[in-house]
Design a protein around this motif. Sequence first.
Motif, mmCIF file in Angstrom:
data_model
loop_
_atom_site.group_PDB
_atom_site.id
_atom_site.type_symbol
_atom_site.label_atom_id
_atom_site.label_comp_id
_atom_site.label_asym_id
_atom_site.label_seq_id
_atom_site.Cartn_x
_atom_site.Cartn_y
_atom_site.Cartn_z
ATOM 1 N N SER A 37 54.783 -22.579 6.496
ATOM 2 C CA SER A 37 53.864 -23.931 6.527
ATOM 3 C C SER A 37 53.480 -23.963 5.117
ATOM 4 C CB SER A 37 52.822 -23.665 7.731
ATOM 5 O OG SER A 37 52.047 -22.494 7.097
ATOM 6 N N SER A 38 53.623 -22.899 4.470
ATOM 7 C CA SER A 38 53.100 -23.071 2.908
ATOM 8 C C SER A 38 54.175 -23.249 2.181
ATOM 9 C CB SER A 38 52.341 -21.668 2.492
ATOM 10 O OG SER A 38 53.184 -20.715 2.729
ATOM 11 N N LEU A 39 55.352 -23.677 2.673
ATOM 12 C CA LEU A 39 56.526 -24.031 1.749
ATOM 13 C C LEU A 39 56.367 -25.005 0.443
ATOM 14 C CD1 LEU A 39 59.566 -23.784 1.226
ATOM 15 C CD2 LEU A 39 59.608 -25.863 2.659
ATOM 16 N N PHE A 40 55.624 -25.976 0.731
ATOM 17 C CA PHE A 40 55.245 -26.759 -0.482
ATOM 18 C C PHE A 40 54.358 -26.264 -1.332
ATOM 19 C CE2 PHE A 40 57.416 -29.795 2.124
ATOM 20 C CZ PHE A 40 57.796 -30.854 1.687
ATOM 21 N N SER A 41 53.433 -25.252 -1.111
ATOM 22 C CA SER A 41 52.606 -24.590 -1.823
ATOM 23 C C SER A 41 53.272 -23.777 -2.469
ATOM 24 C CB SER A 41 51.366 -24.011 -1.068
ATOM 25 O OG SER A 41 50.588 -24.858 -0.435
ATOM 26 N N ARG A 42 54.128 -22.993 -2.192
ATOM 27 C CA ARG A 42 55.232 -21.967 -2.695
ATOM 28 C C ARG A 42 55.882 -22.686 -3.566
ATOM 29 N NH1 ARG A 42 55.631 -17.105 0.175
ATOM 30 N NH2 ARG A 42 54.303 -17.315 2.220
ATOM 31 N N LEU A 43 56.215 -23.877 -3.633
ATOM 32 C CA LEU A 43 57.235 -24.724 -4.650
ATOM 33 C C LEU A 43 56.151 -25.325 -5.715
ATOM 34 C CD1 LEU A 43 59.477 -26.544 -2.386
ATOM 35 C CD2 LEU A 43 60.106 -24.732 -3.661
ATOM 36 N N ASP A 44 54.912 -25.325 -5.336
ATOM 37 C CA ASP A 44 53.904 -25.800 -6.463
ATOM 38 C C ASP A 44 53.632 -24.771 -7.526
ATOM 39 O OD1 ASP A 44 51.757 -26.809 -7.855
ATOM 40 O OD2 ASP A 44 50.574 -27.273 -6.106
ATOM 41 N N PRO A 45 54.107 -25.087 -8.797
ATOM 42 C CA PRO A 45 53.869 -24.224 -10.034
ATOM 43 C C PRO A 45 52.662 -24.023 -10.405
ATOM 44 C CG PRO A 45 55.060 -26.323 -10.646
ATOM 45 C CD PRO A 45 54.693 -26.260 -9.292
ATOM 46 N N LEU A 46 51.803 -25.070 -10.156
ATOM 47 C CA LEU A 46 50.167 -24.944 -10.464
ATOM 48 C C LEU A 46 49.562 -23.597 -9.674
ATOM 49 C CD1 LEU A 46 47.809 -25.677 -12.155
ATOM 50 C CD2 LEU A 46 47.531 -27.321 -10.348
ATOM 51 N N VAL A 47 49.904 -23.462 -8.476
ATOM 52 C CA VAL A 47 49.314 -22.336 -7.612
ATOM 53 C C VAL A 47 49.824 -21.045 -8.204
ATOM 54 C CG1 VAL A 47 49.420 -21.610 -5.405
ATOM 55 C CG2 VAL A 47 49.288 -24.033 -5.575
ATOM 56 N N GLY A 48 51.141 -21.000 -8.356
ATOM 57 C CA GLY A 48 51.823 -19.795 -8.907
ATOM 58 C C GLY A 48 51.174 -19.372 -10.193
ATOM 59 N N LEU A 49 51.017 -20.493 -11.077
ATOM 60 C CA LEU A 49 50.444 -20.143 -12.507
ATOM 61 C C LEU A 49 48.983 -19.650 -12.450
ATOM 62 C CD1 LEU A 49 50.782 -20.091 -15.520
ATOM 63 C CD2 LEU A 49 50.253 -22.568 -15.613
ATOM 64 N N ALA A 50 48.067 -20.318 -11.602
ATOM 65 C CA ALA A 50 46.671 -20.057 -11.709
ATOM 66 C C ALA A 50 46.451 -18.704 -10.945
ATOM 67 C CB ALA A 50 46.159 -21.400 -10.810
ATOM 68 N N ALA A 51 47.278 -18.545 -9.699
ATOM 69 C CA ALA A 51 46.922 -17.140 -9.357
ATOM 70 C C ALA A 51 47.449 -15.982 -10.114
ATOM 71 C CB ALA A 51 47.761 -17.037 -7.962
ATOM 72 N N THR A 52 48.516 -16.155 -10.883
ATOM 73 C CA THR A 52 48.891 -15.273 -11.827
ATOM 74 C C THR A 52 47.903 -14.911 -12.884
ATOM 75 O OG1 THR A 52 51.286 -15.679 -11.506
ATOM 76 C CG2 THR A 52 50.675 -14.613 -13.621
ATOM 77 N N LEU A 53 47.321 -16.002 -13.249
ATOM 78 C CA LEU A 53 46.415 -16.141 -14.629
ATOM 79 C C LEU A 53 44.716 -14.980 -13.778
ATOM 80 C CD1 LEU A 53 46.433 -19.355 -16.396
ATOM 81 C CD2 LEU A 53 47.367 -17.166 -17.079
ATOM 82 N N ALA A 54 44.506 -15.545 -12.670
ATOM 83 C CA ALA A 54 43.367 -14.983 -12.132
ATOM 84 C C ALA A 54 43.753 -13.622 -11.895
ATOM 85 C CB ALA A 54 42.977 -15.824 -10.861
ATOM 86 N N SER A 55 44.745 -13.380 -11.145
ATOM 87 C CA SER A 55 44.803 -11.885 -10.819
ATOM 88 C C SER A 55 45.343 -10.772 -11.789
ATOM 89 C CB SER A 55 45.906 -11.807 -9.664
ATOM 90 O OG SER A 55 47.075 -12.360 -10.097
ATOM 91 N N ARG A 56 45.691 -11.444 -13.041
ATOM 92 C CA ARG A 56 46.448 -10.695 -14.116
ATOM 93 C C ARG A 56 47.598 -9.782 -13.636
ATOM 94 N NH1 ARG A 56 42.317 -13.216 -15.445
ATOM 95 N NH2 ARG A 56 40.723 -12.658 -16.817
ATOM 96 N N ALA A 57 48.279 -10.403 -12.874
ATOM 97 C CA ALA A 57 49.464 -9.692 -12.287
ATOM 98 C C ALA A 57 50.663 -10.679 -12.006
ATOM 99 C CB ALA A 57 49.066 -8.699 -11.170
ATOM 100 N N PHE A 58 51.798 -10.360 -12.085
ATOM 101 C CA PHE A 58 53.060 -11.062 -11.787
ATOM 102 C C PHE A 58 52.973 -11.290 -10.240
ATOM 103 C CE2 PHE A 58 57.249 -12.055 -10.573
ATOM 104 C CZ PHE A 58 57.582 -13.201 -11.326
#
Length: 500
Positions: A37-58
Amino acid sequence: MTFSRSRVRRVVQLLLLLAFAGLTVSALEFGEAWLPSSLFSRLDPLVGLAATLASRAFIMFWAASLLTVLFTIAFGRAWCGWICPLGTVLDVMPAPERFRRKLSPRWSIGKFATLAFVLVAALFGNLGPMILDPITIVMRPLQELGRPFVGSDALSQSVGVDLGRDFVPSVAFLSLAPLLLVLALNLFERRLWCRGLCPLGGLLGLVSKLPGVRRRVDTDACTSCARCSKVCPTSAIDRDGGFNSDPAECIACLSCTDACQTHANAFGVEVPRLAVPRFEPSRRDALVAAGATGMGLAVALILAAQAHAEIMRPPSTDESRLARLCVRCGACYGDCPTGALRPSVSFGSEAGPWTPMLDERPPHCSLNCNLCAKSCPTDALHTPTEDEVLAQGLGVRAEVDRDRCRAWASNRQCMDCQKVCPIAGAILGEERPADLPSHGGRRVLVPVVDTKLCIGCNLCATACVVRPAAIGAPLPPHSDTPQPRHMGMPPAMRDAIGEQ
Protein backbone atom coordinates in the motif's frame (compact mmCIF):
# COMPACT_ATOMS: atom_id res chain seq x y z
CA MET A 1 -10.80 14.85 -34.78
CA THR A 2 -7.49 16.29 -33.60
CA PHE A 3 -5.37 14.00 -31.47
CA SER A 4 -5.03 15.44 -27.96
CA ARG A 5 -1.89 14.54 -26.06
CA SER A 6 -3.15 16.17 -22.88
CA ARG A 7 -6.21 13.88 -22.92
CA VAL A 8 -3.91 10.88 -22.95
CA ARG A 9 -2.21 12.37 -19.91
CA ARG A 10 -5.57 12.77 -18.17
CA VAL A 11 -6.40 9.12 -18.75
CA VAL A 12 -3.03 8.04 -17.36
CA GLN A 13 -3.49 10.37 -14.39
CA LEU A 14 -6.92 9.02 -13.55
CA LEU A 15 -5.80 5.39 -13.88
CA LEU A 16 -2.85 5.99 -11.57
CA LEU A 17 -5.08 7.85 -9.11
CA LEU A 18 -7.46 4.88 -9.06
CA ALA A 19 -4.49 2.56 -8.53
CA PHE A 20 -3.28 4.73 -5.65
CA ALA A 21 -6.74 4.80 -4.07
CA GLY A 22 -7.16 1.06 -4.63
CA LEU A 23 -3.87 0.21 -2.92
CA THR A 24 -4.63 2.51 0.00
CA VAL A 25 -8.23 1.44 0.63
CA SER A 26 -7.78 -2.25 -0.18
CA ALA A 27 -5.18 -2.46 2.58
CA LEU A 28 -7.95 -1.57 5.05
CA GLU A 29 -10.00 -4.53 3.80
CA PHE A 30 -7.46 -7.20 2.88
CA GLY A 31 -4.22 -6.16 4.61
CA GLU A 32 -1.14 -7.38 2.77
CA ALA A 33 -1.42 -7.54 -1.04
CA TRP A 34 0.90 -8.39 -3.91
CA LEU A 35 1.72 -4.69 -4.13
CA PRO A 36 2.45 -2.73 -0.93
CA SER A 37 0.00 0.00 0.00
CA SER A 38 3.01 2.27 0.46
CA LEU A 39 4.14 1.81 -3.17
CA PHE A 40 3.80 5.50 -4.06
CA SER A 41 5.60 6.50 -0.86
CA ARG A 42 8.41 4.11 -1.74
CA LEU A 43 8.73 5.85 -5.11
CA ASP A 44 8.87 9.27 -3.42
CA PRO A 45 12.54 10.42 -3.31
CA LEU A 46 11.81 13.10 -0.70
CA VAL A 47 10.71 10.42 1.77
CA GLY A 48 13.86 8.40 1.19
CA LEU A 49 16.18 11.41 1.39
CA ALA A 50 14.60 12.83 4.54
CA ALA A 51 14.59 9.45 6.33
CA THR A 52 18.23 8.88 5.39
CA LEU A 53 19.27 12.29 6.70
CA ALA A 54 17.33 11.86 9.94
CA SER A 55 18.59 8.34 10.65
CA ARG A 56 22.17 8.99 9.50
CA ALA A 57 22.07 5.63 7.74
CA PHE A 58 21.50 4.37 4.23
CA ILE A 59 17.97 3.02 3.85
CA MET A 60 17.01 0.51 1.18
CA PHE A 61 14.00 2.71 0.53
CA TRP A 62 16.24 4.56 -1.93
CA ALA A 63 16.24 1.55 -4.26
CA ALA A 64 12.66 2.32 -5.34
CA SER A 65 12.83 6.12 -5.16
CA LEU A 66 15.87 6.17 -7.41
CA LEU A 67 13.55 5.05 -10.21
CA THR A 68 11.68 8.34 -9.80
CA VAL A 69 14.95 10.27 -9.82
CA LEU A 70 16.02 8.57 -13.07
CA PHE A 71 12.55 9.17 -14.52
CA THR A 72 12.87 12.87 -13.64
CA ILE A 73 16.32 13.14 -15.19
CA ALA A 74 14.90 11.66 -18.39
CA PHE A 75 11.55 13.48 -18.59
CA GLY A 76 11.71 16.42 -16.19
CA ARG A 77 8.92 16.98 -13.66
CA ALA A 78 6.65 14.53 -15.46
CA TRP A 79 6.01 12.87 -12.09
CA CYS A 80 4.12 16.01 -11.04
CA GLY A 81 2.12 16.16 -14.27
CA TRP A 82 1.40 12.47 -14.84
CA ILE A 83 1.82 10.39 -11.66
CA CYS A 84 1.40 12.44 -8.47
CA PRO A 85 -2.08 11.75 -7.01
CA LEU A 86 -2.27 15.21 -5.44
CA GLY A 87 -1.47 16.81 -8.79
CA THR A 88 -4.28 14.81 -10.39
CA VAL A 89 -6.73 15.97 -7.71
CA LEU A 90 -5.71 19.58 -8.35
CA ASP A 91 -6.17 19.15 -12.11
CA VAL A 92 -9.64 17.67 -11.64
CA MET A 93 -10.72 20.33 -9.17
CA PRO A 94 -12.18 23.40 -10.92
CA ALA A 95 -10.54 26.78 -10.43
CA PRO A 96 -13.18 29.46 -11.11
CA GLU A 97 -11.89 32.48 -12.96
CA ARG A 98 -13.46 34.91 -10.49
CA PHE A 99 -11.21 33.68 -7.69
CA ARG A 100 -7.98 33.65 -9.65
CA ARG A 101 -5.22 36.12 -8.89
CA LYS A 102 -2.16 36.92 -10.93
CA LEU A 103 0.65 35.90 -8.66
CA SER A 104 4.21 37.13 -8.67
CA PRO A 105 6.96 34.83 -9.97
CA ARG A 106 8.41 35.15 -6.47
CA TRP A 107 6.09 32.29 -5.49
CA SER A 108 8.28 29.85 -7.41
CA ILE A 109 11.04 30.11 -4.82
CA GLY A 110 8.67 28.97 -2.10
CA LYS A 111 8.93 25.26 -2.92
CA PHE A 112 12.71 25.42 -2.55
CA ALA A 113 12.35 27.13 0.82
CA THR A 114 9.89 24.40 1.91
CA LEU A 115 12.31 21.74 0.66
CA ALA A 116 15.15 23.35 2.63
CA PHE A 117 12.98 23.43 5.75
CA VAL A 118 12.10 19.74 5.44
CA LEU A 119 15.70 18.64 4.84
CA VAL A 120 17.26 20.85 7.52
CA ALA A 121 14.69 19.55 10.02
CA ALA A 122 15.61 16.01 8.95
CA LEU A 123 19.29 16.78 9.57
CA PHE A 124 18.32 17.67 13.14
CA GLY A 125 16.45 14.35 13.44
CA ASN A 126 12.94 15.80 13.10
CA LEU A 127 10.67 14.36 10.41
CA GLY A 128 7.55 16.24 11.50
CA PRO A 129 7.58 18.51 8.40
CA MET A 130 7.09 15.40 6.25
CA ILE A 131 3.35 15.93 6.69
CA LEU A 132 3.89 18.35 3.77
CA ASP A 133 4.85 15.51 1.44
CA PRO A 134 2.19 15.33 -1.34
CA ILE A 135 1.76 11.55 -1.12
CA THR A 136 1.10 11.79 2.62
CA ILE A 137 -1.32 14.69 2.13
CA VAL A 138 -3.56 12.48 -0.03
CA MET A 139 -3.00 9.07 1.58
CA ARG A 140 -3.92 10.03 5.14
CA PRO A 141 -7.39 11.48 4.40
CA LEU A 142 -8.11 8.66 1.96
CA GLN A 143 -7.51 6.11 4.70
CA GLU A 144 -9.76 7.92 7.13
CA LEU A 145 -12.53 8.40 4.58
CA GLY A 146 -12.35 4.78 3.46
CA ARG A 147 -12.14 3.21 6.91
CA PRO A 148 -15.89 3.43 7.74
CA PHE A 149 -16.84 1.53 4.59
CA VAL A 150 -14.41 -1.41 4.51
CA GLY A 151 -13.46 -4.27 6.77
CA SER A 152 -15.53 -6.66 8.80
CA ASP A 153 -15.46 -4.25 11.73
CA ALA A 154 -16.05 -1.17 9.60
CA LEU A 155 -18.70 0.43 11.78
CA SER A 156 -16.62 0.27 14.94
CA GLN A 157 -13.71 1.85 13.09
CA SER A 158 -15.68 4.75 11.67
CA VAL A 159 -14.66 8.26 12.52
CA GLY A 160 -18.10 9.17 13.82
CA VAL A 161 -18.27 6.28 16.26
CA ASP A 162 -14.71 6.94 17.38
CA LEU A 163 -15.50 10.57 18.13
CA GLY A 164 -18.43 9.46 20.22
CA ARG A 165 -16.05 7.59 22.54
CA ASP A 166 -13.18 9.98 23.14
CA PHE A 167 -11.08 12.79 21.69
CA VAL A 168 -8.06 10.95 20.30
CA PRO A 169 -9.53 9.86 16.91
CA SER A 170 -10.33 13.49 16.06
CA VAL A 171 -6.86 13.44 14.49
CA ALA A 172 -8.70 11.76 11.63
CA PHE A 173 -10.23 15.13 10.82
CA LEU A 174 -6.92 16.91 11.37
CA SER A 175 -5.46 14.77 8.60
CA LEU A 176 -7.87 16.51 6.22
CA ALA A 177 -6.49 19.97 7.05
CA PRO A 178 -3.40 19.88 4.76
CA LEU A 179 -5.49 18.59 1.82
CA LEU A 180 -8.19 21.22 2.33
CA LEU A 181 -5.52 23.93 2.46
CA VAL A 182 -3.97 22.76 -0.79
CA LEU A 183 -7.39 22.64 -2.46
CA ALA A 184 -8.15 26.16 -1.21
CA LEU A 185 -4.92 27.46 -2.73
CA ASN A 186 -5.99 25.97 -6.06
CA LEU A 187 -8.97 28.34 -6.11
CA PHE A 188 -6.65 31.33 -6.39
CA GLU A 189 -4.26 29.92 -8.97
CA ARG A 190 -3.96 26.63 -10.81
CA ARG A 191 -1.55 24.28 -9.08
CA LEU A 192 -0.41 27.00 -6.70
CA TRP A 193 0.76 24.29 -4.29
CA CYS A 194 2.90 22.64 -6.98
CA ARG A 195 4.36 25.93 -8.16
CA GLY A 196 5.21 27.54 -4.86
CA LEU A 197 5.05 25.22 -1.84
CA CYS A 198 5.49 21.51 -2.63
CA PRO A 199 8.83 20.24 -1.22
CA LEU A 200 8.81 17.22 -3.53
CA GLY A 201 8.21 19.55 -6.47
CA GLY A 202 11.22 21.59 -5.37
CA LEU A 203 13.41 18.47 -5.23
CA LEU A 204 12.26 17.21 -8.64
CA GLY A 205 12.62 20.74 -10.03
CA LEU A 206 16.29 20.77 -9.11
CA VAL A 207 16.82 17.36 -10.73
CA SER A 208 14.98 18.59 -13.86
CA LYS A 209 17.76 21.10 -14.50
CA LEU A 210 19.81 18.19 -15.87
CA PRO A 211 19.66 17.27 -19.60
CA GLY A 212 16.85 15.07 -20.87
CA VAL A 213 13.57 15.19 -22.76
CA ARG A 214 12.46 18.77 -22.33
CA ARG A 215 10.15 21.28 -23.96
CA ARG A 216 11.60 23.31 -26.80
CA VAL A 217 10.32 26.00 -29.11
CA ASP A 218 10.86 26.27 -32.86
CA THR A 219 11.51 30.00 -33.14
CA ASP A 220 10.96 29.94 -36.90
CA ALA A 221 7.46 28.45 -36.55
CA CYS A 222 6.44 30.41 -33.43
CA THR A 223 4.07 33.30 -34.15
CA SER A 224 4.14 34.67 -30.57
CA CYS A 225 0.41 34.08 -30.19
CA ALA A 226 0.96 33.24 -26.50
CA ARG A 227 -1.59 30.42 -26.54
CA CYS A 228 0.95 28.10 -24.93
CA SER A 229 1.59 30.41 -22.00
CA LYS A 230 -2.14 30.88 -21.40
CA VAL A 231 -2.83 27.15 -21.03
CA CYS A 232 0.29 26.32 -19.01
CA PRO A 233 -0.97 25.29 -15.53
CA THR A 234 2.29 26.21 -13.77
CA SER A 235 3.12 29.46 -15.67
CA ALA A 236 6.41 27.87 -16.69
CA ILE A 237 6.48 29.58 -20.12
CA ASP A 238 8.15 32.98 -20.25
CA ARG A 239 6.60 35.34 -22.81
CA ASP A 240 9.54 37.71 -22.56
CA GLY A 241 12.08 34.94 -22.99
CA GLY A 242 11.12 33.66 -26.41
CA PHE A 243 8.37 31.49 -24.93
CA ASN A 244 10.97 29.12 -23.54
CA SER A 245 10.17 27.34 -20.29
CA ASP A 246 12.07 26.71 -17.11
CA PRO A 247 12.47 22.91 -16.77
CA ALA A 248 12.16 23.26 -12.99
CA GLU A 249 8.61 24.55 -13.47
CA CYS A 250 7.43 22.55 -16.51
CA ILE A 251 5.45 19.42 -15.53
CA ALA A 252 5.33 18.01 -19.10
CA CYS A 253 1.53 18.24 -19.22
CA LEU A 254 1.62 18.69 -23.05
CA SER A 255 -1.09 21.36 -22.95
CA CYS A 256 1.19 23.72 -24.85
CA THR A 257 1.63 21.26 -27.72
CA ASP A 258 -2.14 20.89 -28.10
CA ALA A 259 -2.71 24.66 -28.00
CA CYS A 260 -0.01 25.53 -30.54
CA GLN A 261 -1.48 25.79 -34.05
CA THR A 262 1.90 26.00 -35.80
CA HIS A 263 3.47 23.01 -34.00
CA ALA A 264 6.22 25.23 -32.67
CA ASN A 265 6.01 23.54 -29.23
CA ALA A 266 7.52 20.08 -28.95
CA PHE A 267 9.39 17.83 -26.54
CA GLY A 268 12.74 16.43 -27.50
CA VAL A 269 16.10 15.32 -26.15
CA GLU A 270 18.40 18.25 -25.63
CA VAL A 271 20.27 20.17 -23.02
CA PRO A 272 17.52 22.34 -21.53
CA ARG A 273 17.67 26.03 -22.28
CA LEU A 274 16.77 27.94 -19.20
CA ALA A 275 14.22 30.68 -19.59
CA VAL A 276 15.22 34.27 -19.00
CA PRO A 277 15.05 34.57 -15.21
CA ARG A 278 11.82 36.24 -14.24
CA PHE A 279 12.86 36.52 -10.65
CA GLU A 280 16.32 36.85 -9.23
CA PRO A 281 16.15 36.67 -5.44
CA SER A 282 17.64 39.67 -3.74
CA ARG A 283 19.60 39.57 -0.53
CA ARG A 284 16.45 40.50 1.37
CA ASP A 285 14.54 37.64 -0.26
CA ALA A 286 17.30 35.24 0.72
CA LEU A 287 17.29 36.50 4.31
CA VAL A 288 13.49 36.21 4.54
CA ALA A 289 13.58 32.62 3.23
CA ALA A 290 16.41 31.70 5.61
CA GLY A 291 14.63 33.37 8.53
CA ALA A 292 11.35 31.59 7.82
CA THR A 293 13.17 28.25 7.60
CA GLY A 294 15.01 28.97 10.85
CA MET A 295 11.84 29.95 12.70
CA GLY A 296 10.00 26.86 11.50
CA LEU A 297 12.91 24.65 12.52
CA ALA A 298 13.10 26.33 15.92
CA VAL A 299 9.42 25.62 16.54
CA ALA A 300 9.91 21.98 15.52
CA LEU A 301 12.89 21.57 17.84
CA ILE A 302 11.13 23.27 20.77
CA LEU A 303 8.17 20.94 20.41
CA ALA A 304 10.49 17.94 20.21
CA ALA A 305 12.27 19.06 23.39
CA GLN A 306 9.10 19.04 25.48
CA ALA A 307 8.50 16.33 28.07
CA HIS A 308 7.75 12.98 26.56
CA ALA A 309 4.11 11.97 26.56
CA GLU A 310 3.12 8.47 27.63
CA ILE A 311 2.00 6.94 24.36
CA MET A 312 1.54 3.27 23.61
CA ARG A 313 3.57 2.51 20.51
CA PRO A 314 3.33 -0.50 18.17
CA PRO A 315 5.58 -3.49 18.78
CA SER A 316 9.24 -3.29 17.78
CA THR A 317 9.61 0.47 17.84
CA ASP A 318 10.08 3.31 20.28
CA GLU A 319 10.06 7.10 20.38
CA SER A 320 13.61 7.59 19.14
CA ARG A 321 13.21 5.15 16.27
CA LEU A 322 9.99 6.81 15.13
CA ALA A 323 11.61 10.24 15.43
CA ARG A 324 14.48 9.15 13.19
CA LEU A 325 12.58 7.11 10.61
CA CYS A 326 8.81 7.76 10.59
CA VAL A 327 7.86 9.91 7.59
CA ARG A 328 4.14 10.12 8.49
CA CYS A 329 3.11 8.33 5.30
CA GLY A 330 0.26 6.50 7.07
CA ALA A 331 0.84 3.13 5.37
CA CYS A 332 0.81 1.29 8.71
CA TYR A 333 -2.65 2.60 9.64
CA GLY A 334 -4.17 1.24 6.46
CA ASP A 335 -2.58 -2.19 6.79
CA CYS A 336 -3.55 -2.71 10.45
CA PRO A 337 -6.29 -5.39 10.29
CA THR A 338 -7.84 -4.52 13.67
CA GLY A 339 -7.76 -0.73 13.37
CA ALA A 340 -5.68 -0.55 16.56
CA LEU A 341 -3.15 1.86 15.04
CA ARG A 342 -4.09 5.53 15.02
CA PRO A 343 -2.12 8.75 14.44
CA SER A 344 -0.81 10.40 17.57
CA VAL A 345 -1.86 13.97 18.32
CA SER A 346 0.90 14.54 20.87
CA PHE A 347 3.34 17.39 20.35
CA GLY A 348 5.08 16.48 23.58
CA SER A 349 6.49 13.12 22.54
CA GLU A 350 9.92 12.79 20.98
CA ALA A 351 8.50 11.43 17.72
CA GLY A 352 5.85 14.13 17.53
CA PRO A 353 2.36 14.16 16.01
CA TRP A 354 1.05 11.98 13.17
CA THR A 355 3.24 9.05 14.21
CA PRO A 356 1.62 5.63 14.83
CA MET A 357 0.24 4.81 18.26
CA LEU A 358 -1.94 2.03 19.59
CA ASP A 359 -5.44 3.19 20.38
CA GLU A 360 -6.45 2.73 24.01
CA ARG A 361 -10.10 1.63 23.74
CA PRO A 362 -8.51 -0.94 24.36
CA PRO A 363 -5.88 -1.92 21.77
CA HIS A 364 -5.00 -5.34 20.55
CA CYS A 365 -2.74 -6.72 17.84
CA SER A 366 -3.63 -9.65 15.62
CA LEU A 367 -1.47 -12.66 16.28
CA ASN A 368 1.14 -13.55 13.68
CA CYS A 369 0.43 -10.27 11.93
CA ASN A 370 3.27 -7.72 11.81
CA LEU A 371 1.69 -6.15 8.68
CA CYS A 372 2.48 -2.67 9.94
CA ALA A 373 6.20 -3.48 9.81
CA LYS A 374 5.88 -5.01 6.35
CA SER A 375 4.15 -1.93 4.96
CA CYS A 376 6.53 0.59 6.56
CA PRO A 377 8.75 1.97 3.78
CA THR A 378 11.53 3.25 6.06
CA ASP A 379 11.76 0.44 8.64
CA ALA A 380 10.46 2.69 11.42
CA LEU A 381 8.38 -0.38 12.34
CA HIS A 382 10.15 -3.71 12.01
CA THR A 383 10.57 -7.18 13.47
CA PRO A 384 12.88 -6.80 16.48
CA THR A 385 16.09 -8.67 17.10
CA GLU A 386 16.75 -10.35 20.45
CA ASP A 387 18.91 -7.45 21.62
CA GLU A 388 16.17 -4.97 20.70
CA VAL A 389 13.60 -6.97 22.63
CA LEU A 390 15.70 -6.72 25.78
CA ALA A 391 16.56 -3.05 25.26
CA GLN A 392 13.06 -1.85 24.39
CA GLY A 393 11.22 -3.75 27.10
CA LEU A 394 8.94 -5.71 24.82
CA GLY A 395 7.07 -8.70 26.15
CA VAL A 396 4.75 -6.86 28.55
CA ARG A 397 2.38 -9.33 30.22
CA ALA A 398 -1.23 -8.88 31.25
CA GLU A 399 -2.13 -8.19 34.87
CA VAL A 400 -5.39 -8.43 36.82
CA ASP A 401 -6.62 -5.56 38.96
CA ARG A 402 -8.20 -7.60 41.73
CA ASP A 403 -9.86 -4.56 43.29
CA ARG A 404 -11.87 -3.96 40.14
CA CYS A 405 -12.19 -7.36 38.50
CA ARG A 406 -15.80 -8.58 38.48
CA ALA A 407 -14.84 -12.04 39.73
CA TRP A 408 -12.24 -10.98 42.29
CA ALA A 409 -13.98 -7.89 43.69
CA SER A 410 -17.67 -8.83 43.39
CA ASN A 411 -17.55 -12.62 43.55
CA ARG A 412 -19.50 -12.82 40.27
CA GLN A 413 -18.93 -15.45 37.64
CA CYS A 414 -17.33 -13.95 34.50
CA MET A 415 -14.12 -15.29 32.89
CA ASP A 416 -14.84 -13.51 29.60
CA CYS A 417 -11.13 -12.74 29.38
CA GLN A 418 -10.26 -16.45 29.33
CA LYS A 419 -12.73 -17.08 26.51
CA VAL A 420 -10.94 -14.75 24.09
CA CYS A 421 -7.36 -15.55 25.13
CA PRO A 422 -5.62 -17.07 22.08
CA ILE A 423 -2.96 -18.92 24.12
CA ALA A 424 -4.21 -22.01 25.94
CA GLY A 425 -3.38 -21.81 29.63
CA ALA A 426 -2.27 -18.16 29.60
CA ILE A 427 -5.33 -17.21 31.67
CA LEU A 428 -6.36 -19.82 34.21
CA GLY A 429 -9.68 -20.01 36.02
CA GLU A 430 -8.89 -20.77 39.61
CA GLU A 431 -11.48 -21.27 42.32
CA ARG A 432 -11.70 -18.31 44.62
CA PRO A 433 -9.43 -18.92 47.66
CA ALA A 434 -11.36 -20.06 50.69
CA ASP A 435 -9.74 -17.53 53.01
CA LEU A 436 -11.28 -14.61 51.08
CA PRO A 437 -14.85 -13.50 51.92
CA SER A 438 -17.53 -14.56 49.49
CA HIS A 439 -21.12 -13.46 48.95
CA GLY A 440 -23.74 -16.02 49.90
CA GLY A 441 -21.20 -18.79 50.18
CA ARG A 442 -20.78 -18.95 46.38
CA ARG A 443 -17.46 -19.97 44.96
CA VAL A 444 -16.52 -18.62 41.55
CA LEU A 445 -13.57 -18.91 39.22
CA VAL A 446 -11.21 -15.94 39.16
CA PRO A 447 -8.74 -15.14 36.38
CA VAL A 448 -5.05 -15.70 37.05
CA VAL A 449 -2.43 -14.86 34.40
CA ASP A 450 0.40 -17.27 33.69
CA THR A 451 3.17 -14.80 32.82
CA LYS A 452 5.24 -17.54 31.19
CA LEU A 453 2.59 -18.08 28.54
CA CYS A 454 1.00 -14.62 28.19
CA ILE A 455 2.14 -12.74 25.09
CA GLY A 456 0.60 -9.41 26.10
CA CYS A 457 -1.69 -9.21 23.07
CA ASN A 458 -4.32 -7.42 25.20
CA LEU A 459 -7.28 -9.26 23.70
CA CYS A 460 -8.40 -9.97 27.26
CA ALA A 461 -8.84 -6.23 27.80
CA THR A 462 -11.20 -6.02 24.83
CA ALA A 463 -13.50 -8.63 26.40
CA CYS A 464 -13.47 -7.29 29.94
CA VAL A 465 -16.87 -5.88 30.92
CA VAL A 466 -15.29 -3.39 33.32
CA ARG A 467 -14.22 0.02 31.99
CA PRO A 468 -11.39 0.78 32.11
CA ALA A 469 -10.54 -2.88 31.72
CA ALA A 470 -9.57 -4.72 34.90
CA ILE A 471 -7.18 -6.96 32.99
CA GLY A 472 -4.64 -6.20 30.31
CA ALA A 473 -1.08 -5.12 29.60
CA PRO A 474 -0.20 -2.54 32.27
CA LEU A 475 0.72 1.03 31.57
CA PRO A 476 4.07 2.26 32.88
CA PRO A 477 4.07 4.10 36.23
CA HIS A 478 4.21 7.87 35.93
CA SER A 479 7.70 9.25 36.39
CA ASP A 480 9.92 12.03 35.12
CA THR A 481 11.85 9.49 33.04
CA PRO A 482 10.12 8.65 29.76
CA GLN A 483 9.18 4.98 29.56
CA PRO A 484 8.17 3.35 26.29
CA ARG A 485 4.80 1.62 26.21
CA HIS A 486 4.40 -1.40 24.00
CA MET A 487 2.12 -4.23 23.25
CA GLY A 488 3.60 -7.66 23.78
CA MET A 489 5.17 -9.59 20.95
CA PRO A 490 2.98 -11.65 18.64
CA PRO A 491 4.09 -15.30 18.39
CA ALA A 492 5.71 -14.69 15.00
CA MET A 493 8.14 -12.26 16.64
CA ARG A 494 8.84 -14.59 19.52
CA ASP A 495 9.46 -17.47 17.15
CA ALA A 496 11.76 -15.28 15.07
CA ILE A 497 14.05 -14.61 18.03
CA GLY A 498 13.75 -18.10 19.51
CA GLU A 499 11.77 -17.35 22.66
CA GLN A 500 9.39 -20.24 22.12
